[in-house]
Structures are given as C-alpha cells and as structure tokens.
Design an enzyme around this catalytic site. Structure first.
Site, PDB file in Angstrom:
ATOM      1  N   GLU A  56      -5.269   1.980   1.842  1.00 34.61           N
ATOM      2  CA  GLU A  56      -5.265   0.819   2.741  1.00 34.61           C
ATOM      3  C   GLU A  56      -5.663   1.235   4.143  1.00 34.61           C
ATOM      4  O   GLU A  56      -6.428   0.556   4.833  1.00 34.61           O
ATOM      5  CB  GLU A  56      -3.872   0.176   2.753  1.00 34.61           C
ATOM      6  N   GLU A  57      -5.120   2.379   4.566  1.00 30.74           N
ATOM      7  CA  GLU A  57      -5.343   2.828   5.949  1.00 30.74           C
ATOM      8  C   GLU A  57      -6.795   3.234   6.200  1.00 30.74           C
ATOM      9  O   GLU A  57      -7.205   3.394   7.350  1.00 30.74           O
ATOM     10  CB  GLU A  57      -4.401   3.984   6.292  1.00 30.74           C
ATOM     11  N   HIS A 101       0.834  -1.217   0.000  1.00 27.93           N
ATOM     12  CA  HIS A 101       0.000   0.000   0.000  1.00 27.93           C
ATOM     13  C   HIS A 101       0.857   1.251   0.000  1.00 27.93           C
ATOM     14  O   HIS A 101       1.884   1.346   0.675  1.00 27.93           O
ATOM     15  CB  HIS A 101      -1.051  -0.017   1.110  1.00 27.93           C
ATOM     16  N   HIS A 141       2.190   4.449  12.981  1.00 27.52           N
ATOM     17  CA  HIS A 141       1.079   5.402  12.808  1.00 27.52           C
ATOM     18  C   HIS A 141       1.292   6.717  13.544  1.00 27.52           C
ATOM     19  O   HIS A 141       0.333   7.378  13.930  1.00 27.52           O
ATOM     20  CB  HIS A 141      -0.259   4.765  13.192  1.00 27.52           C
ATOM     21  N   ASP A 194       5.688   2.293   7.247  1.00 28.66           N
ATOM     22  CA  ASP A 194       4.305   1.876   6.907  1.00 28.66           C
ATOM     23  C   ASP A 194       3.681   2.875   5.941  1.00 28.66           C
ATOM     24  O   ASP A 194       3.020   3.806   6.364  1.00 28.66           O
ATOM     25  CB  ASP A 194       3.485   1.784   8.207  1.00 28.66           C
ATOM     26  N   ASP A 247       3.672  -5.178   3.469  1.00 27.83           N
ATOM     27  CA  ASP A 247       3.222  -4.051   4.296  1.00 27.83           C
ATOM     28  C   ASP A 247       4.087  -4.025   5.557  1.00 27.83           C
ATOM     29  O   ASP A 247       3.968  -4.908   6.398  1.00 27.83           O
ATOM     30  CB  ASP A 247       1.737  -4.255   4.637  1.00 27.83           C
TER      31      ASP A 247
HETATM   32  N1  PHE Z   1      -2.067  -3.005   7.826  1.00 27.39           N
HETATM   33  C1  PHE Z   1      -1.483  -2.403   8.993  1.00 27.39           C
HETATM   34  C2  PHE Z   1      -1.255  -0.956   8.693  1.00 27.39           C
HETATM   35  O1  PHE Z   1      -1.055  -0.588   7.575  1.00 27.39           O
HETATM   36  C3  PHE Z   1      -0.197  -3.036   9.361  1.00 27.39           C
HETATM   37  C4  PHE Z   1      -0.412  -4.281  10.120  1.00 27.39           C
HETATM   38  C5  PHE Z   1      -0.575  -5.481   9.466  1.00 27.39           C
HETATM   39  C6  PHE Z   1      -0.453  -4.229  11.470  1.00 27.39           C
HETATM   40  C7  PHE Z   1      -0.801  -6.623  10.196  1.00 27.39           C
HETATM   41  C8  PHE Z   1      -0.656  -5.379  12.208  1.00 27.39           C
HETATM   42  C9  PHE Z   1      -0.842  -6.572  11.574  1.00 27.39           C
HETATM   43  O2  PHE Z   1      -1.264  -0.164   9.589  1.00 27.39           O
HETATM   44 ZN    ZN Z   2      -0.694   1.509   8.781  1.00 28.22          ZN
HETATM   45 ZN    ZN Z   3       0.521  -0.679   6.453  1.00 30.48          ZN
END
Ligand code: PHE
Ligand code: ZN
Ligand code: ZN
Ligand code: ZN
Length: 295
Positions: free
Chosen positions: A129-130, A85, A258, A97, A158
C-alpha cells in the site's frame, strides 16, 4: 532531489535543491519534514550552504503478495469484502499504520472462520500500500468483470488505533480525490451502519474524507460500494476535537506517523478495542444481508 516515501508526497519529502541552479538568493534548502531515523542527517542537510553528497542507487524490484482468506457462505455470488494493508513504510515497523487494521481484521476473520454465513466473507491483507496502493489496485485490476460483480461491498481499515485519535467514518459527502465527482465516493449505507454502531456504544465520531490515499480507491473506481474507518495520521488535533475525544490539541493524530517510533506503544488500545468490535459487527451484519447497500 526528492526522496519520497509512501503515498503522501506533500508531507514525506526531503527536498535538497541544487544550489548551483539558484538565481534569486532564496535558500537552497526548503522546509524538510524528516521522515525518520534513516534520514536523520536531513536536518543537517537543511542548513543553507551545506553540501549534500547523495548516492542514488538503482531501483530495486521486489515481489510482494496480497493475503486473501474467504469464509464461504451459502451464497457464493454475493461477497462481503474487507481489507487492511499489511506493509509498513521502510523506516518503521508500522504498528498503528497498519498493524492496527491488520490485527483487528485478523481477529474478526478468525472468529468467523467456522461460521456458515449467508453471504461469502472475503478478507484481504494488502501488499505494498505504501508504495502507491499497489496490492489492492493489482487485485481489482486482475478480476474479470463477472468476479467484480460478485463483490457486494468493500470496507477499508487503515490506521484504526492512532494514539491521539478521533474515530472517523469515511463520509460520502467529503471527497478530495475526484474533484469532478464523476464517481460517487463511497456508500452511505456502510457509513450509516458504522455511525449507528458508534451511537449504540456511546462513542462520538467524526467524518473522514475520501482523499484517495488508501486501498478503498481501486474498489471505488470499479464502482463497488465502499466504506471505512480511520483514526487520523499527520493532521493536528484541534481544540474542539480535544474537548470531545480528549488527547492533545495541536498534536498529530498519530505523532509517529511513518516514523521509526510507530512501534508497539504507538497505539490507543481503547480505540483498537471499539474499532475491532465495529469491524466484527459490520462484517456480521453484512454476512446476513447486503440489501441496505445494494438494494
Ligand atoms: N494510507 C495512508 C498510509 O498508509 C494513511 C492515510 C489515509 C493517511 C488517509 C491520510 C488519509 O500512510
Ligand atoms: Zn502509511
Ligand atoms: Zn496506512
Ligand atoms: Zn457521515
């Protein structure tokens, strides 16, 4: 009032309870993991007895785009797909991230752009994605079944350079998103390939669970064999893990997860290096054949 950011509601919520509805004398304000700079006053709001003035603005609608690139193979009907993403949360630049996965995938795509592989290689940089896996979900939902049938497998990248990392391979035996296990979670063949790579280069690895929190989910739901890498987010590294991989026990895999500080320094370059190699290795392996996955 719940402010929510991204797709981890248990973690990323700022909760300010309405004091007037309180009947049992419990604190009106609960444990508040503040998400970042823009919520800096959250700490002050957390004091029991404080008054919060909250302005709720109407939701904004924006258009965002997935970026898809393809290296056509001799076989146009057998597509090897990988995705990362491209968006971040609004409070920070999102370098680990998910600049990490996006950059590693871009480097792989560029290095393979002039190949004429057997299978077709398709690279995806997902939007939003977020906001709840919006880009990947919309992509899969828009494909007619005959197009989905051409996708041999999907690999997800990711967060592949977490500063306090553990290299983790999504493990089919570990799934929390489908309690009834009606849909098999992921491909053991993809997992095995990743694990054989780490073994070959002498890097110990651990399992990651399919929690439904990233862009592989739409592909799994569509019955497409999936896999992926992950180096950790908000979970704390334990003592055993610190012994094996170094880093700091008791600290998050990504202390800036984040947050505004998910900036350029927030990445482990050694993890990015080995994982970029893995991403390229897997793509190249499946460019020749996906037989191990699809039989
Ligand atoms: N998809 C989450 C994100 O972008 C990352 C994540 C994946 C966190 C799997 C925990 C477990 O913030
Ligand atoms: Zn994230
Ligand atoms: Zn992520
Ligand atoms: Zn495994």
């Amino acid at each position: 009032i719940i402010f929510n950011q991204g797709n981890a509601p248990d973690r990323e919520a700022l909760i300010v309870a309405d004091a007037s509805s309180r009947t049992d004398g419990s604190p009106a304000v609960y444990d508040i993991p503040v998400v970042g700079a823009s919520f800096a006053q959250g700490e002050a709001l957390a004091q029991p007895g404080a008054t919060a003035f909250v302005e709720v603005l109407p939701a904004e609608t924006r258009t965002d785009y997935n970026v898809i690139a393809e290296v056509r193979g001799r076989d146009r009907d057998n597509v090897v797909m990988a995705g990362a993403h491209l968006d971040s949360v609004t409070v920070g630049p999102g370098i680990n991230d998910n600049g990490s996965g996006s950059a590693a995938l871009l480097e792989t795509a560029l290095s393979m752009a002039s190949l004429k592989p057997h299978n077709t290689l398709r690279f995806a940089w997902w939007a939003a994605e977020e906001q709840g896996l919006v880009g990947s979900t919309s992509y899969v939902e828009k494909q007619p079944q005959e197009e989905l049938d051409r996708i041999a497998l999907y690999m997800n990248y990711d967060m592949v350079a977490s500063p306090n990392y553990v290299p983790m391979v999504y493990d089919s035996d570990e799934s929390t998103w489908d309690a009834s296990a009606t849909i098999p979670a992921g491909s053991t063949a993809i997992e095995d390939l990743y694990e054989s790579f780490y073994t070959k280069v002498g890097v110990p690895y651990d399992d990651a669970e399919y929690s439904g929190r990233s862009d592989y989910q739409a592909f799994i739901n569509a019955g497409i064999p999936s896999g992926g890498l992950f180096t950790g987010a908000e979970v704390l590294k334990n003592e055993r893990q610190a012994e094996i991989w170094g880093g700091v026990a008791g600290e998050q895999f990504d202390p800036c997860y984040h947050l505004a500080c998910d900036a350029f320094e927030n990445q482990a370059l050694d993890a990015l290096d080995v994982n970029s190699d893995l991403i390229a290795f897997a793509m190249l392996t499946f460019a020749f054949s996906t037989e191990s996955v699809n039989g």
